[in-house]
Design a protein around this motif. Structure first.
Motif, PDB file in Angstrom:
ATOM      1  N   LYS A 149      39.472  42.572  15.631  1.00 27.52           N
ATOM      2  CA  LYS A 149      39.532  43.593  16.786  1.00 27.52           C
ATOM      3  C   LYS A 149      40.844  44.469  16.678  1.00 27.52           C
ATOM      4  CE  LYS A 149      39.667  41.733  21.011  1.00 27.52           C
ATOM      5  NZ  LYS A 149      39.716  41.062  22.436  1.00 27.52           N
ATOM      6  N   ILE A 185      39.669  46.784  13.815  1.00 31.38           N
ATOM      7  CA  ILE A 185      38.769  47.807  14.422  1.00 31.38           C
ATOM      8  C   ILE A 185      39.516  48.809  15.145  1.00 31.38           C
ATOM      9  CG2 ILE A 185      36.540  48.149  15.993  1.00 31.38           C
ATOM     10  CD1 ILE A 185      35.692  45.523  15.032  1.00 31.38           C
ATOM     11  N   ASP A 186      40.504  48.448  15.984  1.00 32.99           N
ATOM     12  CA  ASP A 186      41.266  49.364  16.766  1.00 32.99           C
ATOM     13  C   ASP A 186      41.891  50.402  15.980  1.00 32.99           C
ATOM     14  OD1 ASP A 186      40.280  48.090  19.104  1.00 32.99           O
ATOM     15  OD2 ASP A 186      42.338  47.140  19.196  1.00 32.99           O
ATOM     16  N   LYS A 237      40.846  51.702  13.247  1.00 34.13           N
ATOM     17  CA  LYS A 237      40.023  52.900  12.927  1.00 34.13           C
ATOM     18  C   LYS A 237      39.863  53.200  11.540  1.00 34.13           C
ATOM     19  CE  LYS A 237      39.854  54.673  17.560  1.00 34.13           C
ATOM     20  NZ  LYS A 237      40.039  56.227  18.444  1.00 34.13           N
ATOM     21  N   SER A 263      30.064  46.597  16.360  1.00 30.17           N
ATOM     22  CA  SER A 263      29.528  47.917  16.486  1.00 30.17           C
ATOM     23  C   SER A 263      29.697  48.394  17.972  1.00 30.17           C
ATOM     24  CB  SER A 263      28.257  48.209  15.844  1.00 30.17           C
ATOM     25  OG  SER A 263      27.468  47.459  16.380  1.00 30.17           O
ATOM     26  N   ARG A 279      33.318  48.594  18.958  1.00 24.02           N
ATOM     27  CA  ARG A 279      33.864  49.892  18.489  1.00 24.02           C
ATOM     28  C   ARG A 279      33.512  50.978  19.493  1.00 24.02           C
ATOM     29  NH1 ARG A 279      33.223  51.070  12.352  1.00 24.02           N
ATOM     30  NH2 ARG A 279      35.355  50.206  12.266  1.00 24.02           N
ATOM     31  N   LYS A 280      32.216  51.077  20.027  1.00 22.70           N
ATOM     32  CA  LYS A 280      31.606  52.153  20.641  1.00 22.70           C
ATOM     33  C   LYS A 280      32.379  51.859  22.253  1.00 22.70           C
ATOM     34  CE  LYS A 280      27.137  52.282  18.736  1.00 22.70           C
ATOM     35  NZ  LYS A 280      25.566  51.725  19.179  1.00 22.70           N
ATOM     36  N   GLU A 286      36.047  53.271  21.733  1.00 18.65           N
ATOM     37  CA  GLU A 286      36.000  54.741  21.715  1.00 18.65           C
ATOM     38  C   GLU A 286      35.791  55.210  22.821  1.00 18.65           C
ATOM     39  OE1 GLU A 286      33.368  55.425  18.332  1.00 18.65           O
ATOM     40  OE2 GLU A 286      34.768  55.005  17.045  1.00 18.65           O
TER      41      GLU A 286
END
Length: 161
Positions: A115, A118-119, A121, A154, A157-158, A161
């Motif tokens: 996580k 992913i944060d 980016k 995924s 991530r959405k 964002e």
């Protein structure tokens, strides 16, 4: 006909209620059996609450400093030898205090790392993120990520964002 309909409806409601009560009792008994098994499992290795808290603190500080959970080959034997606490005591502390086993705990730390990645980016490939987080393969990464977060990488991530 109306009285018969009311009677049948009442009998159906009573039947459903009895089934509901039986299931509730069954699941309560199952929880008690699991608790008794856990207590029985460690009856010869009784640790006091403060000792277990100390072990959990040692484990958490060890992982905070060294982050060995990022190694896909890391296991309970390695942890035990590095923090000088027996495997049984580590397992008991994790099971009793955190209600989890060693591998679930490790995988939760790995998911938290995924996580974090992913944060940031900067990593766009989820397979790479899975390997960098300590998972051995893509399917294991996706399985535990979804199990712990409730979302696929995924989807996660959405959401952020």
């Amino acid at each position: 006909i109306n009285m018969r309909f009311i009677y049948y409806c009442l009998m159906l409601v009573i039947f459903v209620y009895v089934i509901h009560i039986r299931f509730a009792i069954f699941f309560e008994i199952q929880k008690l059996v699991i608790e008794l098994k856990n207590e029985e499992k460690y009856k010869n290795y009784e640790l006091k609450s403060d000792e277990m808290e100390e072990i959990i603190t040692s484990i958490q500080s060890y992982f905070k400093i060294k982050k060995r959970y990022l190694d896909a080959e890391f296991n309970l034997d390695m942890l035990s030898s590095e923090i000088k606490i027996s495997k049984v005591k580590i397992s008991q502390a994790l099971n009793v205090q955190l209600k989890t086993n060693f591998y679930q705990y490790i995988n939760s730390l790995r998911v938290e790392e995924a996580k974090r990645l992913i944060d940031l980016k900067q990593h766009f490939n989820f397979v790479t993120i899975g390997y960098e987080s300590g998972f051995k393969n893509k399917s294991t990464f996706y399985k535990y990520f979804k199990q712990i977060t409730g979302a696929t990488p995924s989807d996660y991530r959405k959401i952020i964002e």
